[in-house]
Design an enzyme around this catalytic site. Sequence first.
Site, PDB file in Angstrom:
ATOM      1  N   CYS A 274       0.848  -1.188   0.000  1.00  0.00           N
ATOM      2  CA  CYS A 274       0.000   0.000   0.000  1.00  0.00           C
ATOM      3  C   CYS A 274       0.884   1.239   0.000  1.00  0.00           C
ATOM      4  O   CYS A 274       1.926   1.271   0.653  1.00  0.00           O
ATOM      5  CB  CYS A 274      -0.881  -0.008   1.253  1.00  0.00           C
ATOM      6  SG  CYS A 274      -1.929   1.445   1.377  1.00  0.00           S
ATOM      7  N   TYR A 420      -3.207   9.197  -3.706  1.00  0.00           N
ATOM      8  CA  TYR A 420      -2.071   8.378  -4.128  1.00  0.00           C
ATOM      9  C   TYR A 420      -1.099   9.154  -5.019  1.00  0.00           C
ATOM     10  O   TYR A 420      -0.751   8.737  -6.113  1.00  0.00           O
ATOM     11  CB  TYR A 420      -2.567   7.103  -4.840  1.00  0.00           C
ATOM     12  CG  TYR A 420      -3.351   6.189  -3.917  1.00  0.00           C
ATOM     13  CD1 TYR A 420      -2.773   5.684  -2.754  1.00  0.00           C
ATOM     14  CD2 TYR A 420      -4.663   5.831  -4.194  1.00  0.00           C
ATOM     15  CE1 TYR A 420      -3.488   4.856  -1.898  1.00  0.00           C
ATOM     16  CE2 TYR A 420      -5.383   4.997  -3.340  1.00  0.00           C
ATOM     17  CZ  TYR A 420      -4.790   4.519  -2.208  1.00  0.00           C
ATOM     18  OH  TYR A 420      -5.493   3.699  -1.366  1.00  0.00           O
TER      19      TYR A 420
END
Lengths: 582, 582
Positions: A274, A420
Amino acid sequence: MLLLLRRCRRLTAGLSPAQAQRARPAASPAPSWCGVGGGSRSSSGGGEDRQTAQDPRWRPALAGLLVGTGAVLAYGLHHHKAERPLAPMEPALPVFSQAEVSKHGSLEAGVWVTFRGGVYDITDFVAMHPGGDKILLAAGGALEPFWALYAVHSQDHVLDILSEYKVGELDPEDQARQRAVEPSDPYSGDPQRHPVLRVNSAKPFNGEPPPELLGDSYITPSAIFFKRNHLPVPRVDPASYRLRVEGLPRPLSLSLADLKSRFPKHTVTATLQCAGNRRSEMNAVKQVKGLNWGIAAISNATWSGALLRDVLREGGWGPEAAAAAAAAAGRGARHVQFEGLDADASGTTYGASIPLNKALSEEGDVLLAYQMNGEDLPADHGYPLRVVVPGTVGARNVKWLGKVIVSREESASHWQQNDYKGFSPGTDWDTVDFKSAPAIQELPVQSAITQPADGAVLERDADGEVTVRGYAWSGGGREVVRVDVSLDGGKTWQVARLREGEEQGEEQGEAPPPPPLPGRAWAWKLWEVVAPLPPGEQQVEIVCKAVDNSYNMQPDSVAPIWNLRGVLSNAWHRVRVTVRED
Amino acid sequence: MLLLLRRCRRLTAGLSPAQAQRARPAASPAPSWCGVGGGSRSSSGGGEDRQTAQDPRWRPALAGLLVGTGAVLAYGLHHHKAERPLAPMEPALPVFSQAEVSKHGSLEAGVWVTFRGGVYDITDFVAMHPGGDKILLAAGGALEPFWALYAVHSQDHVLDILSEYKVGELDPEDQARQRAVEPSDPYSGDPQRHPVLRVNSAKPFNGEPPPELLGDSYITPSAIFFKRNHLPVPRVDPASYRLRVEGLPRPLSLSLADLKSRFPKHTVTATLQCAGNRRSEMNAVKQVKGLNWGIAAISNATWSGALLRDVLREGGWGPEAAAAAAAAAGRGARHVQFEGLDADASGTTYGASIPLNKALSEEGDVLLAYQMNGEDLPADHGYPLRVVVPGTVGARNVKWLGKVIVSREESASHWQQNDYKGFSPGTDWDTVDFKSAPAIQELPVQSAITQPADGAVLERDADGEVTVRGYAWSGGGREVVRVDVSLDGGKTWQVARLREGEEQGEEQGEAPPPPPLPGRAWAWKLWEVVAPLPPGEQQVEIVCKAVDNSYNMQPDSVAPIWNLRGVLSNAWHRVRVTVRED
């Protein structure tokens, strides 16, 4: 100042004319719209600043934010931006029927919603809403089904914000009718999880295994593989499931049986990580927005499925299509988008994209995977089909895959556009421009110590040695070639032994992993150092740093790579242990 | 200890039986061979330890080192390893004729050489010689032609070492004859260089431009492009020149005209960087072995030529050959070797290799270049043909290219095997195992400040601002996406403006560079910050760090990436300036 004005214009551009008018009273000086100049600041009792949302000055700066994880950010942002104390509550409020509430279902008519028997005019909040226009789906109706989906709303300060907009009470009879149709928990279909996982968020589910388990097993068992969901786990019927593949000369619709029978089965051992792994270390420097992951939002598994490359070729993406795209000089396809079947109340699905050349490369190993560790994908990992993009951040490895689209543009999803991404430590929520940074694809070199644990107390026994273990990995297929370990906080270093061959799987009797192909080192390496504890020291700081075969190294410290979203946390990992003399 | 013994065996394995016998007196205890246990240590007047080379204990540990740059390392190594004070000189030495000297031309007969009228028995030094067996080429003859080639020998301590082996004087008549046939300087054919270059080594020539010139021009003019030669510049006749391409189904021999007419001309703008760029900053931490480069062993140019990929395909390396190689499962070709036409006295040429997949990739852009910045390659940059391997360390971009070989193994050259590799800061010349690290190919993310210069004195004028400029680049085609600049030593950061479009070439009126293709960002980016000087500060530390699109960042500090060869120096770049109030 010019730059500032340009920013304001850009942020306002997304609003409808009506919104823009509301958001821009003619008398308000330009700089204050962007929250840089002007405005008095006072503090409410809770120690955090607050502002009634009727104040138009913040709206443009917020309008760009979208749904999902972004929500938690922007509710924080509301706090952060607040400048006026909470307005006192009105003593007595009128009662409205559901019919009256329903009339306020648009920006033009005003946006009213109900929540737990209260009626709220949130018209002025719409432009501020972290989830963007999606809030309009609730206009004229109840908030409960939406808040059930986005658990981020279950926070006191969100209720505080809402209370500022209260305009009345809902007729008790309508309240009763509402309760009768309240939806069930959208997460009720989520699978059971192993209790050993540390839960960072229950809905959607996000959990990580204990580091000491992680570091002991080259292949992470699926049950303890870290889980990072953005939405409820969808239930997919494998019999009727179809993968749609679009943007090709011949669009495809493929059943599971098609995927298994018409394309060679390809197996790849790949580590997924992640983007937020080790975020807690950034929080320790300065609070960021996001799930508070430890060092275990990373795991390694064997994935099997069809090569995305093979499927795209079946759809006609051969050398001719590639040449045509190249000839289109910038107008050709550059990306492959993935849409998940996990969706929110409005039907918006999780989505992401990767560069087309990664998908098409013979050496990219991008899988449409139907197996994990030799079995059907578990529900939490995308059953019946997910993308596995080796060497690429977890967020692009879309689960419960519904659609693949070859396209000129990146995915328009929130997670591709406004999440992100990495920013400078000097960039804050006032100055961030998500367009200025590329979506994370390949991740940087990473390593962490899984044993001993931070804060552990070690007995100094006869041989006076400590065993230090951990993992190391790098993105883009770059092989980790060395891990340096220090027992004195980083002053001196020794080289760890990379646990290769049969050792990697020693605890499970697995076959040794083959050496990675050049540029295709998709799997992590576990490592170990057995070294004398520094004599006489009672507090020992153990540090590790990895080097990959492009000779990139981890940065020394967290503060200079700190970023407002807490992603890409890959500074040297440090654990502090106490040594007790025997 | 077991590991140690294994190391000793490995190092001894390369010796002939006769050598091994010399190197291994039966009575000597095993540990001392590797220089870890035993041995008394004393210091000579010069402050450095010294040892007569007759002591056999160091030979095995040195036998693996080879020629070229390695030489400077191992002469240092000799010093470093020394344990006995210099033996007193013999008061009177015999006179030998050249005929007598010539009899000692082998290890069996003993190895004698002459130098400036002296006769030396260097038999016991052969195994220690940094250049390996090559020293035997001088056996029975004069050292001068060899030392003329390897300027590394022109150091006082090398003469000191030689003096230890003196056994006599050469007959004066033979001395006169020798002078008559002394070869000319092998570097006499080297081209003229621009006087602005800072010369780090004259023979072979190594020079870098002033940083302020470098940072002002997106395309570096060829004359000031950094020059890194390992050997004399060869003179190549373009008419008779042939490139030989081997290891293919159809070996090729290509003239320059062939290369220009039979393959499409491909142009790439690519930055080349020496692995030793910024080595001087590592020297500031602790002395390393190598040329003392500043921040300008990096430059950017436009290269034109045939794609290596196209040439390999012409030789039959099509999909079938690739499939056959893949089917050979580990026994197939994995590398492409390059041999230069630059050679030492023994005929050994410069050589290097790259992974085959880089050479074959459609996106690798590996060129057999015959033009630099639109003109024939200059002599110093490889006329008439060189390899340009974008994204890859300078050392693999072989100049004066003579031969290309597709092969199962990497180049066996010194520069591929025993140089241009990175090690842990804890690894020293006693413990280094060159086999343990991969040859540098892709370089890590890099940036440096070209303006102001370190130590500059700035006037604080009315606007109180400073302009900071620099370059940033990353290996492997990874695009630099951000440069952070600090004016307070790294505590706070601002984002530099990447000077894109027409700005990049503003000083030269060049066309703006096109945006890089994904994964093919071969060229650097120049950047700029104009920012207020910190008020009141008279000493300002300016720092920069770059981030590439895999979000790798430069490490904070030099010491933790220090390595014995001083390569891969990519910590944050710092310049300290003094601010004078107006």
